[in-house]
Design a protein around this motif. Sequence first.
Motif, PDB file in Angstrom:
ATOM      1  N   ARG A 280      50.972  70.951  34.764  1.00  0.00           N
ATOM      2  CA  ARG A 280      51.178  69.474  34.098  1.00  0.00           C
ATOM      3  C   ARG A 280      49.767  68.784  33.597  1.00  0.00           C
ATOM      4  NH1 ARG A 280      54.758  68.265  37.321  1.00  0.00           N
ATOM      5  NH2 ARG A 280      56.620  68.427  35.679  1.00  0.00           N
TER       6      ARG A 280
ATOM      7  N   VAL B 164      48.352  65.421  32.576  1.00  0.00           N
ATOM      8  CA  VAL B 164      48.598  63.921  32.766  1.00  0.00           C
ATOM      9  C   VAL B 164      47.464  63.145  32.245  1.00  0.00           C
ATOM     10  CG1 VAL B 164      49.523  62.077  34.085  1.00  0.00           C
ATOM     11  CG2 VAL B 164      50.285  64.428  34.617  1.00  0.00           C
TER      12      VAL B 164
ATOM     13  N   SER C 109      52.377  62.942  29.381  1.00  0.00           N
ATOM     14  CA  SER C 109      52.037  64.064  30.128  1.00  0.00           C
ATOM     15  C   SER C 109      52.720  65.276  29.252  1.00  0.00           C
ATOM     16  CB  SER C 109      52.596  64.297  31.526  1.00  0.00           C
ATOM     17  OG  SER C 109      54.056  64.201  31.389  1.00  0.00           O
TER      18      SER C 109
END
Length: 516
Positions: free
Chosen positions: A275, A277, A385
């Motif tokens: 992920r 971000v 994100s």
Amino acid sequence: MAASPAPSPPRALARRRTSTLSVTSLALWAFCCCLAACSGGGAPHAAPGPAPAPAPPGEPPAAPAAIAEPPCPRATSLDGQAIRGEAVCLLRRYLRIDTTNPPGNEAAAARFLRSFLDQEGIESTTVESAPGRANLVARLPGDGSKKAIALAHHMDVVAATASDWQAPPFDGVLRDGAIWGRGALDNKGPGIIELLSFALLKRLAAPLARDVVLVAVADEEAGGAHGARYLVEKRLDLLRDVELVLNEGGAILELPDKKLLYTVEFAQKAPLWLRIVAEGPPGHGSSPKGDSSTRRLIRALARLERHEFPLTVVPEVQALFTARAAAMPEGRRAAFEDLERSLQQPAFREEFLSDPMNRVLVRNTISITMLSGSANENVVPSQASAVADLRLLPGQDPEAVIAEIKRVLNEPSVSVQPILSWRAHASPIDTALFRAIGDLAQRRDPGARVTPNIIGGFTDCNAFRSKGITCYGFMPIHLTRADTERVHGRDERISAEALERGATAMFELVRSVAGR
């Protein structure tokens, strides 16, 4: 050894398998399964079908519909019609248990399997990794002169939208000689093939040198944290003395020229889900700012999209192409027998990399799969994100790759958070089980080729391999390209004939490896 298992990914992040890596691997995800309530030879089960056993305290009760069903036929020999009748009946019932992951609900599927084994007089152990997430292990004892072999499958399935299907995906419909349902190929059909061959070993009193272990796990479709990875980390005792495992990942591929290819998965790329971000000042959409989270994310992702990992020929990939070279014209073999050197030649490199199936075998890959930002059209969010799905070649270090990704992103206020990560492991191919698959091919399909294969998706084999257990992705099921395209897609199904042939071939294969 594998890196420590990462936490199971968020439920919204159901895994999508990547496409397979070669013509060979078209068969890798498909495993034969048939669900017909057809009559067949053999005696019926003494009790009504494999009705679910009573639920332990705290679990939802078993579905009453299953209890009311008539008994399935029971094969007491290797008669094909008898095996077909039982396998089809069992699979239809198995498919009616909705184990869509998330949430999984594999406990209901484990009760179904346990009830069948109880009727066969075979003890089993059910292990819960979380409420409703169950794994089942059963064992037929051998004489102990050789280490055990396990037959593994996963009980969970991916989602299916009923309106997209020609038949309800959780009804186990029999139509035109095929059984329709989510999981018919991935992975409940193979589960019934393993279950029935396991039972036949006991019914026919097959003399065994090895213990034969049946393993049904949860959560494979979401990474296996509640399934195979849980077993190898928390209950490895249930797999004591297991040195060989048969699992999903390969099959008998029917090629366009009518030739047959037995594909045996011995290695796979490892998933690295990240992920990414970005953070920045929030504001109104009418007043854009250069340091907003969305702009930072877009700049970082643009760099990531342009990035290519270097070409790398790992030993497992070289072994794959060396095996393929044996079937090539003599003038082309040498180039594939030393792939690293051949890729330094511009003409060969251009030709080789023009095939997308080849490209992914010689480098790590990145796909950006999810984007998230503001919940309102006119609001610049403080956080945006993306999720990137990386697939790493065997032997690659996830931590080193994450460090490389951070360097590529090169954007302030952008962080990288691992979601799912482990190292890829490979199995040796110089084993009694691999040789037995070759022998099976020559007995049942003379002239068929047997080839080791590497896949871009991941299976539970990697969890077993992390503990030094040899695991092959192979189910003895004939599949066409059309069959494989239905895996995770619409109208998943398999013929009753394929289910029967798969069950008899699996019995033959296991008896040849485990028998004395």
